[in-house]
Write an enzyme that holds these catalytic residues in place. Sequence first.
Site, PDB file in Angstrom:
ATOM      1  N   ASN A   7       0.868  -1.179   0.000  1.00 34.78           N
ATOM      2  CA  ASN A   7       0.000   0.000   0.000  1.00 34.78           C
ATOM      3  C   ASN A   7       0.907   1.233   0.000  1.00 34.78           C
ATOM      4  OD1 ASN A   7      -1.761   2.062   0.528  1.00 34.78           O
ATOM      5  ND2 ASN A   7      -2.666   1.131   2.352  1.00 34.78           N
ATOM      6  N   ARG A  91      -2.669  -2.069  -3.350  1.00 35.29           N
ATOM      7  CA  ARG A  91      -3.855  -1.248  -3.134  1.00 35.29           C
ATOM      8  C   ARG A  91      -3.803  -0.076  -4.120  1.00 35.29           C
ATOM      9  NH1 ARG A  91      -4.848   3.441   1.113  1.00 35.29           N
ATOM     10  NH2 ARG A  91      -7.050   3.726   0.720  1.00 35.29           N
ATOM     11  N   HIS A 180     -12.839   3.265   0.489  1.00 31.27           N
ATOM     12  CA  HIS A 180     -12.815   2.280   1.585  1.00 31.27           C
ATOM     13  C   HIS A 180     -13.555   1.001   1.185  1.00 31.27           C
ATOM     14  CE1 HIS A 180     -12.598   5.778   4.750  1.00 31.27           C
ATOM     15  NE2 HIS A 180     -11.391   5.329   4.477  1.00 31.27           N
ATOM     16  N   ARG A 241     -10.979  16.325   7.300  1.00 30.24           N
ATOM     17  CA  ARG A 241     -11.804  16.674   6.125  1.00 30.24           C
ATOM     18  C   ARG A 241     -13.194  17.113   6.568  1.00 30.24           C
ATOM     19  NH1 ARG A 241     -10.721  11.097   3.584  1.00 30.24           N
ATOM     20  NH2 ARG A 241      -8.465  11.214   3.289  1.00 30.24           N
ATOM     21  N   GLU A 384      -8.014  -4.852   5.542  1.00 34.21           N
ATOM     22  CA  GLU A 384      -7.941  -4.581   4.100  1.00 34.21           C
ATOM     23  C   GLU A 384      -6.817  -5.379   3.441  1.00 34.21           C
ATOM     24  OE1 GLU A 384      -8.237  -0.513   5.584  1.00 34.21           O
ATOM     25  OE2 GLU A 384      -9.095   0.023   3.649  1.00 34.21           O
TER      26      GLU A 384
END
Length: 398
Positions: A7, A91, A180, A241, A384
Amino acid sequence: MNVLVINCGSSSLKYQLINMNDESVLAKGLVERIGIEGSVLKHEKAGHDKVVIQEPMGNHKVAINLVLKALVDPEHGAVKSLDEVDAVGHRVVHGGEKFANSVLISDEVINAMKECIELASLHNPPNIIGIEACKELLPTVPMVGVFDTAFHQTMPAESFIYPLPYELYEELGIRRYGFHGTSHKYVSERIADLTGKSLEGTKIITCHLGNGASLTAIKDGKSFDTSMGMTPLEGLVMGTRCGDIDPAIVTFLMNKKNMTTEQVDNLMNKKSGVLGISGVSSDFRDIEGAADKGNKRAKLALDKFSYTVKKYIGSYAAAMGGLDILVFTAGLGENSSPARFQICEGLEFLGIEIDKDRNIVRGKEVEISTNNSKVKVFVIPTNEELMIARDTKILAAK
Ligand code: ADP
């Protein structure tokens, strides 16, 4: 079969080497400050202490080379030679509309990933650099790309279209994609395993609440709606965010404060969310601590966060015409009992009833609803990397 999961971020790289015969992690690690002074690799062989390797790493290729060296190191390595790395899973953040599933990487696929760069200018370039570096270093090893957006490609048009001129969708791909996806898919499949319930006919809301946060409505095992949009900025209030705001604020700020597009972008992505409201931190642990000590803005940040998640749960239950299972995952979702409690409080009318004692849990797969709760509520730690490794195993074997 051993799968190396990679990743790549802009200056960091996370990896895990997973033995897919029993899905055990053989080694994992993190490289930070790639291309910056002070590059460091923290490598951990399963069951052993972490080793810290400090060496200049000017780019991702140098970093991946060091990771490969660490994996075969006689002392802290996990395999004897790189021949024991059978496949690599990468990823990739944005797959646009091109990738609804994971894919075996070819030159053609890399070109298609490059075409998605304008949709994810921050995330996709380092992902692709990582793929190209691995291709050079492990030229004969099959590689697979697993996309954050892929799971959400099943969203119906009314979920993904923005109420903007339709031509903008056709010309520029302006639509909601969602992110996600690997995590939302993993926890929903895990729920099916744990409960023995078929995903078909089941309505699930998965709450991935970390630094970045998103909710997904999953109907019949497929993403039906999700809170992030064309970029990961839309939706919930997050660490830094802003999530959903009135879009007119953007032009208002540009006019009033003479801000450039970059400055507004930076404000909404890096300085907003619970950090912006609280002025304390983007980390929920710090904010919970400050709120406990009476900091009003910290409390307001937590209240706003929970309120937003609650509203999304309500709207997704309405969108799916009901709700059977609610799942909490990722850093905050897995670890914060107060956040889970605050989110679920008042949702009894939907059939959601949290058991206070069962809810005192961290990072474990456990049901936290009462025996009478119509909606079953679970904490499921996400994984993940394992999801990426599973897809990689399947595609690399073909
Ligand atoms: P990401 O992968 O998006 O960086 P994570 O899923 O690792 O995020 O979640 C990180 C966030 O989880 C942290 O910012 C922190 O606020 C929150 N978190 C982790 N542990 C706890 C805890 N025990 N209590 C409250 N929040 C926590």
